[in-house]
Design a protein around this motif. Structure first.
Motif, mmCIF file in Angstrom:
data_model
loop_
_atom_site.group_PDB
_atom_site.id
_atom_site.type_symbol
_atom_site.label_atom_id
_atom_site.label_comp_id
_atom_site.label_asym_id
_atom_site.label_seq_id
_atom_site.Cartn_x
_atom_site.Cartn_y
_atom_site.Cartn_z
ATOM 1 N N TRP A 25 46.028 87.281 6.370
ATOM 2 C CA TRP A 25 46.670 87.162 7.702
ATOM 3 C C TRP A 25 47.210 88.336 8.126
ATOM 4 O O TRP A 25 47.173 89.458 7.457
ATOM 5 C CB TRP A 25 48.090 85.972 7.658
ATOM 6 N N ASN B 5 47.830 76.801 10.265
ATOM 7 C CA ASN B 5 48.870 76.391 11.247
ATOM 8 C C ASN B 5 49.130 75.084 11.292
ATOM 9 O O ASN B 5 50.368 74.631 11.632
ATOM 10 C CB ASN B 5 48.380 77.191 12.823
ATOM 11 N N GLN C 52 49.685 85.716 11.721
ATOM 12 C CA GLN C 52 48.706 84.886 12.350
ATOM 13 C C GLN C 52 47.544 84.957 11.219
ATOM 14 O O GLN C 52 47.216 86.136 10.908
ATOM 15 C CB GLN C 52 48.332 85.704 13.461
ATOM 16 N N LYS D 118 56.885 82.299 6.829
ATOM 17 C CA LYS D 118 57.194 81.362 7.964
ATOM 18 C C LYS D 118 58.680 80.898 8.041
ATOM 19 O O LYS D 118 59.292 81.034 9.041
ATOM 20 C CB LYS D 118 56.123 80.399 7.939
#
Length: 526
Positions: free
Chosen positions: A89, A50, A94, A172
């Motif tokens: 993930w 992240n 996430q 993403k």
């Protein structure tokens, strides 16, 4: 007419570099965002995915702002990635655990157990071009399956994905619409058969890895999806390139012909030699074979040799041993040593201090392949100074690169006439001159304007995919480089290299005896 730009992202081990390139192959804007290195235990290394994603967004926003351009002016995007660094993930994107970095050795026991079973070592080498080693993604994946409850529970609930960082970042960037990777990245996982061009089911079955967790593999220059304006800084543009950082650097040096080679001097040193579009029938035992890029159905391969410790050794010498106060101080010493070299006749260019250093703080890679090796100073005396030790460290790095390139020269059918280099350590004049001397060929260092070799190589591929230029167009505009020419006679060079070879043989013998003694429950003797 509104100027258009290419957006190239180099997501590396210590940070993310973003560049904008115009249609004249000129860099318009650059950003660099550093991220945190986590070392929870000795020989462990992790990244926070992240945090990396935030760094990418900041970098992109910065080049748009500094370059004074609008998101709509981005024609296409490319991404270079770390290679072996891997994560699990969930289906919402996430991360279930920190990304385990390529340099992490936590899965050593898994690798050793796998290597010891039947003929798996030879079988994996034949299929993947790689050795069973915790450096690659496969054993890191197995470790997370065994040790991380979050991963285990999501596997049980069938809500899990597993990938190298590129796939997660593309997911993403596209707002969750693309789950893909390219062959150069898949080839670094130890799960991909470079001869068949697919995930290898036999290896997946052995490690109990489900192929449904893994991304689709598409050519390096292809359609990786379109970015989401909401998710990706207002940009809606196609991602047309995804590639591992070292092959991208190879392309950045325009090493597109068989026999051309490059070395990146970073945390470690990474040597690649382009061997063309056909793999040898039998892999070269002391080197790795890998895919560097795929354009359509045409795949290009390279010989690969990694030196695990280079820039990390310089940092260790400064921070842990206090051999020098700063990199600037080391650079000043190196400039003095370089000047002395250029005013010394060939016959006296031996190793006058008789001090050697083997930079193997976390094992040794090609062509020796021994994870138990550790760093060694040989020849210390009451007269040894901090400067002597710093000098020996640089020489040791150059010797390790020479180990790999000498091996490549011996097995390649293509002559090696020059080494093209990049990375922070290439600013060290002494290191580069020693490198040329030990190799007996010129070493080409990029000018400051082309120091972004990995990002530039990615951008070259993007522009080619968009039809902005061809590889031949780029070669005609090769930027001038600083070249270090070898000064040693073949006899002198061979003498120095012979002494180094004797040292490495002693190291190999010592650690072989040590391993044997430990296996018997005894104590090793030198």
């Amino acid at each position: 007419m509104t100027q258009k730009y290419l957006l190239s992202i180099d997501q590396g081990t210590t940070g993310t570099k973003v560049i904008l390139l115009n249609d004249k192959e000129e860099i318009h804007a650059v950003s660099y965002q550093k991220h945190t290195q986590f070392y929870p235990k000795p020989a462990w290394a992790e990244h926070d995915p992240n945090e990396i994603w935030i760094c990418i967004q900041k970098g992109v926003q910065e080049v748009l702002s500094n370059g004074k351009i609008e998101p709509s002016q981005i024609t296409a995007i490319g991404l270079a990635n770390q290679g072996e660094t891997v994560l699990f993930w969930d289906d919402l994107g996430q991360p279930l655990y920190p990304a385990i970095v390529w340099s992490c050795r936590r899965s050593q026991a898994i690798a050793e157990k796998w290597e010891a079973q039947d003929d798996w070592g030879a079988k994996v080498f034949e299929k993947t071009g790689l050795r069973i080693d915790p450096y690659f993604s496969a054993t890191k994946i197995r470790w997370m399956m065994d040790e991380v409850e979050q991963v285990h529970s999501h596997i049980r609930d069938q809500k899990v994905r597993c990938s190298t960082l590129d796939s997660w970042l593309i997911w993403k960037m596209t707002g969750g619409r693309s789950f893909v990777t390219d062959p150069s990245t898949a080839a670094r996982t130890l799960l991909y058969n470079i001869r068949t061009g697919s995930w290898d089911q036999e290896i997946l079955d052995y490690l109990s890895i489900d192929s449904s967790w893994l991304p689709e593999v598409i050519p390096t220059t292809g359609c990786f999806g379109t970015t989401s304006q909401v998710a990706f800084c207002g940009i809606e543009a196609p991602i047309v390139v995804s590639i591992v950082d070292q092959p991208a650097a190879l392309y950045g040096h325009l090493c597109t012909d068989p026999g051309t080679s490059k070395c990146t001097y970073g945390t470690g040193c990474f040597v690649y030699m382009n061997i063309g579009t056909e793999l040898p029938d039998k892999p070269t035992e002391s080197l790795l074979s890998t895919i560097v890029w795929a354009k359509g159905d045409k795949v290009t391969y390279a010989l690969d040799g990694a030196i695990y410790s280079a820039g990390s050794v310089v940092d260790w010498a400064m921070e842990s041993l206090s051999l020098f106060d700063s990199i600037d101080e080391l650079q000043q010493w190196s400039a003095d040593w370089h000047h002395q070299m250029l005013t010394t006749v060939d016959e006296h260019c031996d190793n006058p201090s008789n001090l050697w250093f083997v930079p193997s703080l976390s094992g040794v890679g090609a062509p020796y392949w021994n994870s138990d090796f550790r760093g060694l100073f040989l020849g210390l005396s009451h007269g040894t100074s901090k400067k002597d030790m710093a000098k020996a460290i640089l020489e040791g790095i150059a010797h390790r690169v020479a180990d790999v390139l000498d091996t490549m020269k011996n097995v390649s059918v293509h002559p090696m006439t020059v080494l093209r280099v990049d990375g922070g350590l290439t600013k060290n004049e002494y290191l580069m001159q020693v490198q040329a001397d030990l190799l007996g060929i010129p070493v080409d260092v990029p000018s400051t304007s082309t120091a972004e070799t990995t990002a530039l190589g990615t951008a070259y591929l993007i522009g080619e995919a968009c039809g902005w230029w061809t590889t031949e167009d780029l070669k005609k505009k090769l930027v001038k480089t600083k070249t270090y020419y070898p000064r040693l006679s073949p006899t002198n060079r061979e003498g120095i290299r012979s002494e180094w070879t004797n040292l490495m043989q002693l190291m190999t013998k010592f650690y072989s005896k040590k391993i044997s003694a430990e296996a018997k429950g005894g104590r090793s003797q030198p």
